[in-house]
Write a protein that holds these residues in place. Structure first.
Motif, PDB file in Angstrom:
ATOM      1  N   LYS A 169      24.385 -22.484  85.357  1.00 36.88           N
ATOM      2  CA  LYS A 169      25.357 -23.590  85.474  1.00 36.88           C
ATOM      3  C   LYS A 169      24.605 -24.888  85.733  1.00 36.88           C
ATOM      4  N   GLU A 178      23.877 -16.752  88.747  1.00 37.24           N
ATOM      5  CA  GLU A 178      25.142 -16.806  89.477  1.00 37.24           C
ATOM      6  C   GLU A 178      25.905 -15.483  89.384  1.00 37.24           C
ATOM      7  N   LYS A 179      25.874 -14.878  88.206  1.00 34.89           N
ATOM      8  CA  LYS A 179      26.729 -13.703  88.001  1.00 34.89           C
ATOM      9  C   LYS A 179      26.114 -12.427  88.534  1.00 34.89           C
ATOM     10  N   TRP A 180      24.821 -12.221  88.243  1.00 33.61           N
ATOM     11  CA  TRP A 180      24.256 -10.903  88.577  1.00 33.61           C
ATOM     12  C   TRP A 180      23.101 -10.945  89.567  1.00 33.61           C
TER      13      TRP A 180
END
Ligand code: SAM
Length: 194
Positions: free
Chosen positions: A30, A124-126
């Motif tokens: 991001k 951010e996600k994993w």
């Protein structure tokens, strides 16, 4: 043309840069997070950051409005993948601290940040991959006491980097230039006349 005051400010900032403190952002995708981390890097004196660009998205996600122009003052070296990046940093003499919850994780205030240190931050996600965390010298966590399991990655980066700054300040590492005079003058010229 840089004014004498501007040149003096550039030299003052460079004399506090910490070439032995860095971050490795593993697919932080991001733009506002990536840029906020660079801004914190600038604030604590990181000379050069490291990043594995997001696989889906291609280039590094800088975002000028959030970085506050920090991307001009903190170089970013890219790496093809996290494990080779960890090994490259270790070969340069850095301890790599992976922000990763595991059985071996320690509180982020435990490590000695006056040593050459690179903080590995996950997507951010994993988060940080198991392989990269295993390749690191230690796993660190910021203790969480709320309902939510993790912090925003840029908040975690700031928390840890300011602990590094605190330790380095008490060790006097900002009071004497870490860059050699030749490198400092070369960078001052590059920053003053981009
Ligand atoms: N689902 C992901 C996971 O399980 O790791 C969450 C990733 S978190 C949103 C993104 C990154 O922020 C992490 O990879 C780590 O770099 C950092 N982070 C977030 N909370 C943290 C904490 N409590 N301690 C250390 N790092 C943290």
């Amino acid at each position: 043309m840089a004014t004498p005051e501007r040149y003096a400010k550039i030299r003052r900032v460079l004399s506090q840069r910490q070439p032995t403190l860095s971050v490795l952002m593993d697919e932080v995708n991001k733009p506002h997070n990536f840029s906020a981390i660079l801004r914190t890097c600038d604030a604590v004196g990181v000379l050069e950051a490291h990043a594995v660009p997001p696989k889906h998205g291609g280039s590094l996600p800088t975002y000028e409005a959030t970085s506050g122009s920090a991307h001009k003052w903190v170089g970013v070296q890219t790496h093809p993948d996290a494990v080779s990046a960890v090994k490259a940093m270790q070969a340069r003499g850095f301890q790599v601290l992976a922000t990763h919850l595991s059985e071996q994780s320690v509180d982020y205030r435990v490590p000695d940040y006056t040593r050459p240190t690179c903080v590995l931050l996950g997507a951010e996600k994993w988060g940080v991959s198991g392989e990269a965390a295993a390749a690191a010298d230690a796993n660190i966590v910021i203790p969480m006491m709320g309902m939510v399991q993790s912090l925003n990655v840029s908040v975690a980066a700031a928390t840890i980097l300011f602990e590094a700054q605190r330790q380095r300040l008490s060790a006097g590492m900002y009071a004497r230039p870490q860059l050699g005079e030749e490198a400092l003058e070369r960078l001052a010229f590059e920053w003053a006349y981009p």
